[in-house]
Design a protein around this motif. Sequence first.
Motif, PDB file in Angstrom:
ATOM      1  N   TRP A  26       0.842  -1.193   0.000  1.00  0.00           N
ATOM      2  CA  TRP A  26       0.000   0.000   0.000  1.00  0.00           C
ATOM      3  C   TRP A  26       0.871   1.235   0.000  1.00  0.00           C
ATOM      4  CZ3 TRP A  26       0.871   3.045   4.230  1.00  0.00           C
ATOM      5  CH2 TRP A  26       1.227   2.438   5.429  1.00  0.00           C
ATOM      6  N   LEU A  27       0.291   2.339  -0.456  1.00  0.00           N
ATOM      7  CA  LEU A  27       0.959   3.635  -0.443  1.00  0.00           C
ATOM      8  C   LEU A  27       0.093   4.611   0.339  1.00  0.00           C
ATOM      9  CD1 LEU A  27       2.125   3.988  -4.156  1.00  0.00           C
ATOM     10  CD2 LEU A  27       3.512   3.354  -2.176  1.00  0.00           C
ATOM     11  N   GLY A  28       0.724   5.521   1.024  1.00  0.00           N
ATOM     12  CA  GLY A  28      -0.008   6.520   1.792  1.00  0.00           C
ATOM     13  C   GLY A  28       0.587   7.896   1.586  1.00  0.00           C
ATOM     14  N   ARG A  29      -0.117   8.863   2.100  1.00  0.00           N
ATOM     15  CA  ARG A  29       0.349  10.238   1.983  1.00  0.00           C
ATOM     16  C   ARG A  29       0.218  10.915   3.340  1.00  0.00           C
ATOM     17  NH1 ARG A  29      -1.364  14.801  -2.378  1.00  0.00           N
ATOM     18  NH2 ARG A  29       0.123  16.289  -1.599  1.00  0.00           N
ATOM     19  N   PHE A  30       1.248  11.645   3.717  1.00  0.00           N
ATOM     20  CA  PHE A  30       1.287  12.320   5.006  1.00  0.00           C
ATOM     21  C   PHE A  30       0.739  13.717   4.867  1.00  0.00           C
ATOM     22  CE2 PHE A  30       3.514  14.757   8.307  1.00  0.00           C
ATOM     23  CZ  PHE A  30       3.357  13.929   9.402  1.00  0.00           C
TER      24      PHE A  30
END
Length: 140
Positions: A26-30
């Motif tokens: 998975w990829l996330g964004r802060f």
Amino acid sequence: MPTIIACGATNAKGFGAFTSIGQKYWLGRFNYDSTGYPNDICMDPSGNAYVVGSTADAVYGSADLQLCKFGVSGALLWQRALTKASSQADTGFGVYTNGSYVYVTGGSDQAVSAYNDFLIAVYDATGTLVWERVLYGISY
């Protein structure tokens, strides 16, 4: 479950979890606005990810340390900002967890200097601040 995690403080402000052979889990964004950035990430024994960095204080405009917890699927579980009742600036540089507690290190600008104070904070796994200390006058 992911075995590799990485983050970057680029304009994308992204981080992600990957399998041991490099496949994206998975990829996330802060911090989706333009005021924050991630500095470090770690994973607990259950596969949850903790990301630490900074975000702008809505009242004073200075930086606040921000800690986010993401579940094994990448969903945001909680986020906390270490906000002070002044214009001091705090930012998180490192994070570690043993599964029960989350240890955050960073810098604090309590004396209107360039992060000359060392900050350490401990949260429990639910995001409750257990304690926080600032060591004054220690340049890092």
